[in-house]
Scaffold this motif. Sequence first.
Motif, PDB file in Angstrom:
ATOM      1  N   ASN A 163       0.720  -1.196   0.027  1.00 54.65           N
ATOM      2  CA  ASN A 163       0.015  -0.080  -0.043  1.00 54.65           C
ATOM      3  C   ASN A 163       0.715   1.343   0.010  1.00 54.65           C
ATOM      4  N   LEU A 164       1.970   1.264   0.783  1.00 48.46           N
ATOM      5  CA  LEU A 164       2.900   2.458   0.838  1.00 48.46           C
ATOM      6  C   LEU A 164       3.642   2.731  -0.358  1.00 48.46           C
ATOM      7  N   SER A 165       4.244   1.515  -1.022  1.00 48.93           N
ATOM      8  CA  SER A 165       4.828   1.650  -2.328  1.00 48.93           C
ATOM      9  C   SER A 165       3.804   1.950  -3.361  1.00 48.93           C
ATOM     10  N   THR A 166       2.650   1.534  -3.501  1.00 49.33           N
ATOM     11  CA  THR A 166       1.711   2.021  -4.360  1.00 49.33           C
ATOM     12  C   THR A 166       1.335   3.563  -4.179  1.00 49.33           C
ATOM     13  N   TRP A 167       1.124   3.817  -3.096  1.00 53.24           N
ATOM     14  CA  TRP A 167       0.663   5.341  -2.535  1.00 53.24           C
ATOM     15  C   TRP A 167       1.826   6.289  -3.112  1.00 53.24           C
ATOM     16  N   ALA A 168       3.213   5.985  -2.889  1.00 54.89           N
ATOM     17  CA  ALA A 168       4.218   6.583  -3.202  1.00 54.89           C
ATOM     18  C   ALA A 168       4.493   6.809  -4.849  1.00 54.89           C
ATOM     19  N   PHE A 169       4.235   5.773  -5.689  1.00 48.52           N
ATOM     20  CA  PHE A 169       4.259   5.751  -6.906  1.00 48.52           C
ATOM     21  C   PHE A 169       3.025   6.770  -7.576  1.00 48.52           C
ATOM     22  N   ALA A 170       2.102   6.701  -6.768  1.00 49.07           N
ATOM     23  CA  ALA A 170       1.031   7.870  -7.389  1.00 49.07           C
ATOM     24  C   ALA A 170       1.290   9.082  -6.957  1.00 49.07           C
ATOM     25  N   ASN A 171       1.784   9.513  -5.694  1.00 46.47           N
ATOM     26  CA  ASN A 171       2.033  10.812  -5.048  1.00 46.47           C
ATOM     27  C   ASN A 171       3.339  11.301  -5.076  1.00 46.47           C
ATOM     28  N   PHE A 172       4.316  10.359  -5.073  1.00 43.94           N
ATOM     29  CA  PHE A 172       5.784  10.929  -4.705  1.00 43.94           C
ATOM     30  C   PHE A 172       6.668  10.723  -6.025  1.00 43.94           C
ATOM     31  N   LYS A 173       6.061  10.711  -7.288  1.00 44.17           N
ATOM     32  CA  LYS A 173       6.594  10.415  -8.437  1.00 44.17           C
ATOM     33  C   LYS A 173       8.026  11.191  -8.654  1.00 44.17           C
ATOM     34  N   PRO A 174       8.005  12.537  -8.305  1.00 45.36           N
ATOM     35  CA  PRO A 174       8.871  13.372  -8.823  1.00 45.36           C
ATOM     36  C   PRO A 174       9.998  12.988  -7.820  1.00 45.36           C
TER      37      PRO A 174
END
Length: 303
Positions: free
Chosen positions: A235-246
């Motif tokens: 869940n954390l990795s998926t969230w980061a891929f969506a929201n922390f991409k930069p």
Amino acid sequence: MKQPSFFAKILLFGEYGIIENAKGLTIPYNFYKGTLKFVDAEEHSDSNEKLMEFAAYLSSEMPDSFDIERLEKDLAAGMYFDSDIPQGYGVGSSGALVAAIYDQYAHNPIATNGLSKGKISELKTILGKMESYFHGKSSGIDPLICYMNIPLLINSKDDIDTVGLPEEKAGKGAIFLINSGVPGKTEPMVQAFFEKMKNEGFRKTMHKEFTKYNDACIDAFVKGKTEPLFKNLKNLSTWAFANFKPMIPTRLLNAWENGIQSNDYYLKLCGSGGGGFVLGFTKDFEKAQQSLPDFELEPFYRF
């Protein structure tokens, strides 16, 4: 003179979240270290000059806290910071330097043994002010872990405590580092995060979703519970891929997404991102290696 060594650190959980009072978990990483040394050689003049600039900052901003005269005298004699901690890789290169200077030149430095939460908080504030010279703004967490050299659980900005971790086991699972191949710069990444926080939608998901997954990961890891750890890691990795991409190094974007889809491993930021190291978690290290043939995986915790 024989100077103590100060080791690198890894923020396992809490990148950016600790700025917003989410939990964090940070551990020493003894693979890299730095030590103050004296030498009469041109090859270390760059480190010596940078230390002189740091000393000038301490003299201006924190003159009553340090023996500036002795620090400047030692720098004039050629002192430098002998470090193999890679700069811009999220493992505490400036934190180790700050810890070394504090240890040797602070008036009445706080000893590390048996510290109360109040003393840990006081120490973090001092070290944070010191490290702000390097990053514009510092939480003080990196130099704190480098100085204390024991795992720390960050419950909130003002509530930090030592914590015991499950013993390593000779199992298939591992936490590892991947080198993105390029250094990152903390200050622009943190500034980009604050810009994103101005957006209500991002702010809401940060406080609700990121905090939920991040804190659950910490709780599961500290208790040695593998299944809930990996459920929340996904869940954390998926969230980061969506929201922390930069913040995700470009070279690792495909690998990041592949981990989520294959479940062979999950990646997360190690520090502020943009470059440097990325953290990986896997239940089967050999399988992760096979899934990431273009990268060298550096395991540092087995289970």
